[in-house]
Motif scaffolding. Structure first.
Motif, PDB file in Angstrom:
ATOM      1  N   ASP A   1       0.807  -1.214   0.000  1.00 57.17           N
ATOM      2  CA  ASP A   1       0.000   0.000   0.000  1.00 57.17           C
ATOM      3  C   ASP A   1       0.845   1.271   0.000  1.00 57.17           C
ATOM      4  O   ASP A   1       0.291   2.370  -0.030  1.00 57.17           O
ATOM      5  CB  ASP A   1      -0.906   0.022   1.239  1.00 57.17           C
ATOM      6  N   ARG A   2       2.159   1.128   0.047  1.00 53.96           N
ATOM      7  CA  ARG A   2       3.036   2.294   0.182  1.00 53.96           C
ATOM      8  C   ARG A   2       3.618   2.725  -1.163  1.00 53.96           C
ATOM      9  O   ARG A   2       3.935   1.882  -2.007  1.00 53.96           O
ATOM     10  CB  ARG A   2       4.170   1.990   1.171  1.00 53.96           C
ATOM     11  N   HIS A   3       3.745   4.019  -1.320  1.00 51.55           N
ATOM     12  CA  HIS A   3       4.344   4.595  -2.526  1.00 51.55           C
ATOM     13  C   HIS A   3       5.103   5.849  -2.109  1.00 51.55           C
ATOM     14  O   HIS A   3       4.504   6.817  -1.634  1.00 51.55           O
ATOM     15  CB  HIS A   3       3.251   4.939  -3.549  1.00 51.55           C
ATOM     16  N   GLU A   4       6.415   5.810  -2.274  1.00 54.34           N
ATOM     17  CA  GLU A   4       7.259   6.917  -1.836  1.00 54.34           C
ATOM     18  C   GLU A   4       8.160   7.399  -2.965  1.00 54.34           C
ATOM     19  O   GLU A   4       8.513   6.632  -3.872  1.00 54.34           O
ATOM     20  CB  GLU A   4       8.146   6.488  -0.649  1.00 54.34           C
ATOM     21  N   GLN A   5       8.524   8.677  -2.886  1.00 52.58           N
ATOM     22  CA  GLN A   5       9.548   9.241  -3.757  1.00 52.58           C
ATOM     23  C   GLN A   5      10.490  10.100  -2.924  1.00 52.58           C
ATOM     24  O   GLN A   5      10.157  10.515  -1.805  1.00 52.58           O
ATOM     25  CB  GLN A   5       8.927  10.072  -4.890  1.00 52.58           C
ATOM     26  N   ASP A   6      11.673  10.357  -3.484  1.00 52.51           N
ATOM     27  CA  ASP A   6      12.673  11.187  -2.827  1.00 52.51           C
ATOM     28  C   ASP A   6      12.407  12.650  -3.168  1.00 52.51           C
ATOM     29  O   ASP A   6      12.529  13.046  -4.337  1.00 52.51           O
ATOM     30  CB  ASP A   6      14.063  10.779  -3.307  1.00 52.51           C
ATOM     31  N   PRO A   7      12.061  13.502  -2.188  1.00 51.79           N
ATOM     32  CA  PRO A   7      11.777  14.912  -2.490  1.00 51.79           C
ATOM     33  C   PRO A   7      12.952  15.646  -3.127  1.00 51.79           C
ATOM     34  O   PRO A   7      12.742  16.564  -3.927  1.00 51.79           O
ATOM     35  CB  PRO A   7      11.433  15.505  -1.113  1.00 51.79           C
ATOM     36  N   GLU A   8      14.158  15.249  -2.786  1.00 52.66           N
ATOM     37  CA  GLU A   8      15.315  15.899  -3.407  1.00 52.66           C
ATOM     38  C   GLU A   8      15.357  15.623  -4.906  1.00 52.66           C
ATOM     39  O   GLU A   8      15.812  16.453  -5.691  1.00 52.66           O
ATOM     40  CB  GLU A   8      16.611  15.431  -2.743  1.00 52.66           C
ATOM     41  N   GLU A   9      14.851  14.445  -5.298  1.00 51.97           N
ATOM     42  CA  GLU A   9      14.795  14.135  -6.720  1.00 51.97           C
ATOM     43  C   GLU A   9      13.792  15.038  -7.435  1.00 51.97           C
ATOM     44  O   GLU A   9      14.002  15.414  -8.597  1.00 51.97           O
ATOM     45  CB  GLU A   9      14.436  12.666  -6.930  1.00 51.97           C
ATOM     46  N   TRP A  10      12.703  15.405  -6.739  1.00 47.05           N
ATOM     47  CA  TRP A  10      11.758  16.356  -7.341  1.00 47.05           C
ATOM     48  C   TRP A  10      12.474  17.651  -7.708  1.00 47.05           C
ATOM     49  O   TRP A  10      12.267  18.200  -8.792  1.00 47.05           O
ATOM     50  CB  TRP A  10      10.626  16.700  -6.363  1.00 47.05           C
ATOM     51  N   TRP A  11      13.294  18.136  -6.775  1.00 47.10           N
ATOM     52  CA  TRP A  11      13.974  19.413  -7.015  1.00 47.10           C
ATOM     53  C   TRP A  11      15.029  19.269  -8.114  1.00 47.10           C
ATOM     54  O   TRP A  11      15.124  20.124  -8.999  1.00 47.10           O
ATOM     55  CB  TRP A  11      14.599  19.933  -5.720  1.00 47.10           C
ATOM     56  N   ARG A  12      15.806  18.202  -8.076  1.00 49.27           N
ATOM     57  CA  ARG A  12      16.811  18.013  -9.123  1.00 49.27           C
ATOM     58  C   ARG A  12      16.155  17.923 -10.494  1.00 49.27           C
ATOM     59  O   ARG A  12      16.647  18.503 -11.470  1.00 49.27           O
ATOM     60  CB  ARG A  12      17.638  16.750  -8.846  1.00 49.27           C
ATOM     61  N   ALA A  13      15.038  17.214 -10.582  1.00 51.10           N
ATOM     62  CA  ALA A  13      14.334  17.080 -11.859  1.00 51.10           C
ATOM     63  C   ALA A  13      13.761  18.419 -12.310  1.00 51.10           C
ATOM     64  O   ALA A  13      13.779  18.745 -13.508  1.00 51.10           O
ATOM     65  CB  ALA A  13      13.225  16.037 -11.735  1.00 51.10           C
ATOM     66  N   THR A  14      13.253  19.209 -11.360  1.00 53.09           N
ATOM     67  CA  THR A  14      12.718  20.530 -11.697  1.00 53.09           C
ATOM     68  C   THR A  14      13.824  21.417 -12.259  1.00 53.09           C
ATOM     69  O   THR A  14      13.620  22.126 -13.263  1.00 53.09           O
ATOM     70  CB  THR A  14      12.090  21.191 -10.457  1.00 53.09           C
ATOM     71  N   CYS A  15      14.983  21.406 -11.630  1.00 49.95           N
ATOM     72  CA  CYS A  15      16.100  22.223 -12.106  1.00 49.95           C
ATOM     73  C   CYS A  15      16.511  21.824 -13.514  1.00 49.95           C
ATOM     74  O   CYS A  15      16.693  22.680 -14.390  1.00 49.95           O
ATOM     75  CB  CYS A  15      17.299  22.086 -11.157  1.00 49.95           C
ATOM     76  N   ALA A  16      16.638  20.505 -13.755  1.00 53.97           N
ATOM     77  CA  ALA A  16      17.052  20.039 -15.074  1.00 53.97           C
ATOM     78  C   ALA A  16      16.022  20.397 -16.144  1.00 53.97           C
ATOM     79  O   ALA A  16      16.374  20.866 -17.237  1.00 53.97           O
ATOM     80  CB  ALA A  16      17.278  18.529 -15.037  1.00 53.97           C
ATOM     81  N   ALA A  17      14.735  20.189 -15.828  1.00 60.38           N
ATOM     82  CA  ALA A  17      13.681  20.489 -16.806  1.00 60.38           C
ATOM     83  C   ALA A  17      13.583  21.987 -17.068  1.00 60.38           C
ATOM     84  O   ALA A  17      13.374  22.416 -18.211  1.00 60.38           O
ATOM     85  CB  ALA A  17      12.343  19.948 -16.301  1.00 60.38           C
ATOM     86  N   ALA A  18      13.735  22.804 -16.015  1.00 57.32           N
ATOM     87  CA  ALA A  18      13.639  24.261 -16.182  1.00 57.32           C
ATOM     88  C   ALA A  18      14.796  24.793 -17.021  1.00 57.32           C
ATOM     89  O   ALA A  18      14.603  25.651 -17.900  1.00 57.32           O
ATOM     90  CB  ALA A  18      13.616  24.937 -14.816  1.00 57.32           C
ATOM     91  N   ARG A  19      15.995  24.297 -16.765  1.00 55.56           N
ATOM     92  CA  ARG A  19      17.144  24.765 -17.557  1.00 55.56           C
ATOM     93  C   ARG A  19      16.949  24.432 -19.029  1.00 55.56           C
ATOM     94  O   ARG A  19      17.283  25.233 -19.913  1.00 55.56           O
ATOM     95  CB  ARG A  19      18.434  24.136 -17.029  1.00 55.56           C
ATOM     96  N   GLU A  20      16.383  23.257 -19.297  1.00 56.96           N
ATOM     97  CA  GLU A  20      16.122  22.867 -20.679  1.00 56.96           C
ATOM     98  C   GLU A  20      15.064  23.770 -21.305  1.00 56.96           C
ATOM     99  O   GLU A  20      15.207  24.213 -22.460  1.00 56.96           O
ATOM    100  CB  GLU A  20      15.660  21.408 -20.708  1.00 56.96           C
TER     101      GLU A  20
END
Length: 488
Positions: free
Chosen positions: A42-61
């Motif tokens: 029933d559990r589903h987790e993600q790493d919040p730091e990965e959210w930020w790293r992905a946001t930075c990479a997508a925004a720069r692009e």
């Protein structure tokens, strides 16, 4: 507004997407970066730091080659009900507990007992275990709330990093944490009785409010200029609705991504005794009723990992729909159009090969979607306005035609079927234009799908078999209503 460029950030389940859109709806820049997660029961987790790293990479692009002086503002959407705890500096203390994480079953019962009067007044009656407040209560039970802890919704982490300080959360993301949309305040008595400290809660602003600006560190990390206004966003389903321009009374947007999300517009609050439909506040005095299913295109990843979906689509188009596969994105559990935490995927009919399984998922999703609309109609929600399809699933033209045929409704396909467009539209309202005016200027429709009446009739037979199979799971009024609507 037309001379400016507006940035929409969509923090999804599988990726972060960033679009740069001008005031006439042209996409001038885009970027995306994948996300990973961990599912266990029933559990589903993600790493919040990965959210930020992905946001930075997508925004720069997305920002590559753009004139920084034209950037007018940005807004962020994210998955509904996803939360974490952070310290006073914004450093995550817990993983991100995702929108469909259903570990907080016992805590949901307590939350519903203590907050019953408030949840009933707000129309959704009960919170589901996957909602944010039960998960916050679960974190408290685990001793995860420390002195100085702060509750963050998924979008809040991004806006904090962009600004370099904690900003107000938006009322859309705060809904599943128990924010009282009628009183425009946190229900203090409920939190007191739950033993949750008020200090962990963020301030809340209505979507479209300027809540801060990009700071020097956020600018260096993302390429978005320092001083860019940050506008309070909405959840991903609401963002897709804005991006589709579905803002008239009775209009609906159906977002087909990992899961299916329906959002509509009503001139009155929709109250659901079953507790699966809930309302966000819309522009002006409108309400945005809707629900989030546990079914969606994620079923294809689960059942057909690595498959060539284009090839399967081409082959499926030569077969009449037959088998119906219940399209759960995860191993079990449904949230909308009915609640069944123990529901497991099933198949009606025989599947001979991967094409049948693929076609069965497409047909199953169309059945779930039709059942959603039957339930909304049963609740008294207006459902006869314009209908748009967005989300990654809308890019599959055959699937969109099948869904239109199943519903027997004309469907509009926006040119840019992404939640990030909705956030660009919302960011542009910082100019003072209304959301309807802004959407009219920025949302482009690329295609219209007319339903095939003959096919609608044959698909209705499949749909009623689907309803019959679920008869023991569905409230009797819904089963009766589905048959009544099918007769007309």
């Amino acid at each position: 507004m037309r001379d400016r460029i507006w940035i929409g950030v969509d923090v999804g389940t599988q990726s972060v997407r960033v679009l740069a859109v001008d005031g006439e709806g042209a996409v001038l820049g885009r970027g995306s970066h994948p996300l990973t997660g961990v599912r266990q029961g029933d559990r589903h987790e993600q790493d919040p730091e990965e959210w930020w790293r992905a946001t930075c990479a997508a925004a720069r692009e997305a920002m590559r080659g753009l004139d920084p002086s034209r950037i007018g503002g940005l807004a962020v959407d994210a998955t509904s009900g996803t939360i974490l705890l952070a310290d006073a500096a914004g450093t995550p203390l817990t993983p991100g507990l995702m929108y469909d994480d259903a570990r907080a079953t016992a805590e949901a019962e307590r939350v519903n007992d203590i907050g019953a009067e408030v949840w009933q007044r707000l129309g959704y009656q009960r919170m589901q275990p996957s909602w944010a407040l039960p998960k916050l209560a679960w974190l408290d039970e685990q001793g995860s709330i420390e002195d100085g802890s702060r509750l963050l919704h998924q979008a809040d982490l991004i806006t904090w990093r962009l600004a370099g300080r904690r900003l107000a959360s938006d009322a859309s993301h705060a809904l599943k944490t128990g924010y009282d949309l009628l009183a425009d305040a946190w229900p203090a008595t409920v939190f007191d009785r739950l033993g949750l400290p008020a200090a962990i809660l963020p301030e809340v602003a209505r979507p479209g409010t300027v809540i801060g600006e990009v700071g020097p560190e956020g600018a260096a990390a993302t390429g978005i200029p320092a001083g860019t206004p940050i506008v309070a966003g909405m959840t991903d389903g609401c963002a897709a609705q804005l991006g589709a321009g579905a803002l008239g009374d009775g209009s609906w947007n159906s977002v087909l991504g990992t899961t299916l999300v329906l959002k509509g517009v009503s001139d009155h609050l929709i109250r659901d005794p079953g507790g699966v439909v809930y309302c966000h506040r819309g522009p002006g005095e409108t309400w945005l009723p809707g629900g989030a299913s546990s079914s969606g295109a994620g079923a294809l990843s689960r059942l057909l990992p690595g498959a060539d979906l284009d090839l399967l689509t081409a082959r499926a188009a030569y077969r009449d729909p037959g088998p119906v596969v219940y399209p759960l994105a995860a191993a079990r559990g449904e949230r909308f159009p009915f609640t069944a935490t123990d529901l497991e995927p099933f198949t009606i009919g025989e599947t001979a090969d991967d094409v049948d399984r693929f076609h069965g998922v497409l047909t199953g999703l169309a059945c779930v979607e039709r059942l959603c609309f039957d339930y909304l109609d049963l609740l008294g929600a207006p459902t006869d306005g314009a209908l748009t399809f967005t989300g990654g699933g809308a890019a599959n033209r055959y699937w969109s035609q099948l869904r239109a045929d199943m519903l027997g409704r004309r469907v509009l396909l926006p040119e840019q079927a992404e939640s990030a467009v909705g956030m660009a539209v919302l960011a542009a309202t910082a100019t003072g234009h209304s959301i309807k005016e802004t959407a009219a200027a920025m949302v482009r429709i690329r295609a219209e799908i007319a339903p095939d009446k003959r096919r609608h009739s044959s698909l209705t037979e499949l749909y009623l078999r689907f309803v019959d199979h679920l008869r023991d799971r569905l409230p009797q009024p819904l089963t009766t209503h589905a048959y009544r609507r099918a007769e007309h």
